[in-house]
Design an enzyme around this catalytic site. Structure first.
Site: not given
Ligand code: NAD
Length: 480
Positions: A174, A231, A249, A283, A382
């Protein structure tokens, strides 16, 4: 022209939905990239069921078969990297060169894990009992759920999908709803590289419903999540309750230390790249720039001079250094943090303006705060936008303590010409990634990746370490 509609991909078939999500180009809000199906709960159950059915034969397929499929997928991704990169940049807003670079990285990841499929080994260990043989082997886990964010919509899905497949697992994937076109195309390419039906299933939809249902499903054997700290913990809690292996991550508040002995042009180039490229939406972006007293004024002046030359424009235009931020919500969040920083007493030394360009898009000038203190929210939370703060410290020891003073621990950098400080920093940083004279963002694809503290939970991703998550160990005893 009516935009194209993209279905879910389940059991080797397309599955349409009347519930659709619209994918918009953040550089040009009148450009609709496509309309994407939203999977229902029944679609998710069908995807999990089809992955379960496909597992028996895929998990027993030969390493050569898995090598061939992954290698073909890698070849096709590389052959189509310009098209994929264009699509990525159009829907996400990172400059075209970065979009193409990310597509090439996705291709390279598939090639790397094609090889890993051939390298699954085990151990024979001498038993403490006479005549007994002990063997330790690795086996696939089963059905893995992959949940990915919008900021690296090709690379992150690739670095989860490729090892999952290489080690014989089947997938329910997903991607983030905000940027679905490039991961959809990636899944389509990988499917067409020769996967049997059901091995890779793509479900599209909101995280709060679909993602949460994946995390809590007792029919999924492992969940790999990349996303926010808001999340991640709920995904882990749901997975643990369901008895599912889980890996997270998440975000960072990554420090970059600049010491008095740093080469100034290197420091500025490393800081500007790390903090602002890809609109700070990495990130691993540097958001706290920790500078020792002796170089502080020269560094800030040079940084601002460099920031004035950055071209912020349409992601697809040649010459753009930084594209728009991804959507209206992220832009509002950035503006809110600019207000928070000012209210806390920080000086907005440069940038932060909303910019107008030829097309209506989410453009903002990168912003640099000075006169900041470590307790300010802009130095704790962040932001995930093109906003960085400068914190002045007395010396290296204070810089190291400040760098480690965060609940996060993803990436940390230092700019110095001193081998002594570089070595000490590598050893004493509490981050999972450490960079010396390099931006905190920007990584190789064949080595482990991941954070510490609140940035990460579970085993590392990428490189040969990926097998720690995507395989399960079996210990077998044989009597003569
Ligand atoms: P997000 O947490 O909003 O969403 C990430 C994914 O989780 C999406 O597919 C989203 O639809 C899904 N999601 C949302 N709510 C959920 C729930 N309750 N249960 C299960 N899945 C759910 O993050 P984002 O806004 O898409 O991405 C940005 C974030 O990702 C930033 O915090 C960034 O630092 C982090 N990030 C981390 C890494 C890493 O490898 N450490 C890499 C890239 C991005």
């Amino acid at each position: 022209m009516t935009p194209a509609t993209f279905p879910n991909l389940i059991d080797g078939r397309t599955v349409d939905s009347s519930d659709l999500n619209t994918d918009i180009n953040p550089s040009n809000l009148s450009d609709v990239v496509g309309r994407f199906a939203r999977a229902s709960r029944a679609d998710l159950d069908e995807a999990i069921g089809s992955a379960r059915r496909a597992f028996t034969s895929w998990s027993h397929s030969t390493p050569q078969h898995r090598f061939d499929v992954l290698d073909r997928a890698g070849t096709e991704i590389l052959a189509r990297k310009d098209e994929l990169g264009h699509l990525l940049s159009r829907e996400q807003g990172k400059p075209l060169a970065d979009g193409i670079g990310e597509a090439a990285r996705a291709g390279a990841i598939f090639k790397f894990f094609a090889g890993e499929a051939l390298r699954v080994g085990g151990e024979k260990i001498a038993s403490v009992r006479p005549g007994i043989e002990v063997e330790v082997t690795r086996e696939p886990l089963g059905v893995v759920g992959l949940i990915t964010p919008w900021n690296f919509p090709l690379a992150i899905p690739a670095w989860k999908m490729a090892p999952a497949l290489a080690f014989g697992n089947t997938i329910v994937f997903k991607p983030a709803e905000l940027v679905p076109a490039s991961p959809w195309t990636l899944a389509d390419i990988v499917q067409k590289a020769g996967l049997p039906p059901g091995v890779l299933n793509l479900v599209l939809g909101p995280g709060s419903t679909l993602g949460a249902a994946m995390a809590s499903s007792p029919d999924i054997d492992a969940v790999s999540f990349t996303g926010s700290q808001d999340v991640g913990p709920s995904v882990a809690a749901a997975a643990v309750k369901a008895g599912t292996r889980v890996q997270l991550e998440m975000g960072g508040k990554n420090p970059l230390v600049v010491l008095d002995d740093a080469d100034l042009p290197t420091a500025v180039s490393v800081a500007v790249n790390g903090a602002f490229f890809q609109a700070g939406q990495r990130c691993t972006a540097s958001s706290r720039i920790i500078v020792t007293e002796g170089i502080h004024k020269r560094f800030v002046d040079a940084m601002i001079e460099r920031m004035k030359t950055l071209v912020i424009d349409d992601a697809l235009k040649p010459g753009t250094d930084i594209g728009p931020v991804v959507d209206a919500r992220q832009l509002e969040k950035n503006v809110e943090y600019l207000g928070i920083g000012r209210a806390e007493g920080a000086t907005l030394a440069y940038g932060g303006d909303r910019l107008r360009r030829d097309t209506d898009g989410y453009y903002m000038a990168p912003a640099l705060f000075t006169e900041t203190t470590p307790a300010m929210r802009i130095n704790r939370e962040e932001i995930f936008g093109p906003i960085a703060s400068v914190i002045i410290v007395k010396d290296y020891d204070a810089a190291l303590a400040m760098a480690n003073d965060t609940p996060y621990g993803l990436s940390a950098g230092i700019v110095t010409t001193s081998l002594k400080y570089a070595s000490h920093f590598k050893r004493h940083s509490t981050s999972g990634l450490v960079m010396v004279n390099l931006p905190t963002a920007g990584l190789d694809y064949h080595v482990p990746f991941g954070g510490r503290k609140k940035s990460s939970y579970g085993p590392r991703e990428q490189g040969s370490y990926a097998k720690e998550f995507y395989t399960i160990v079996k210990t077998a005893y044989t009597a003569p």
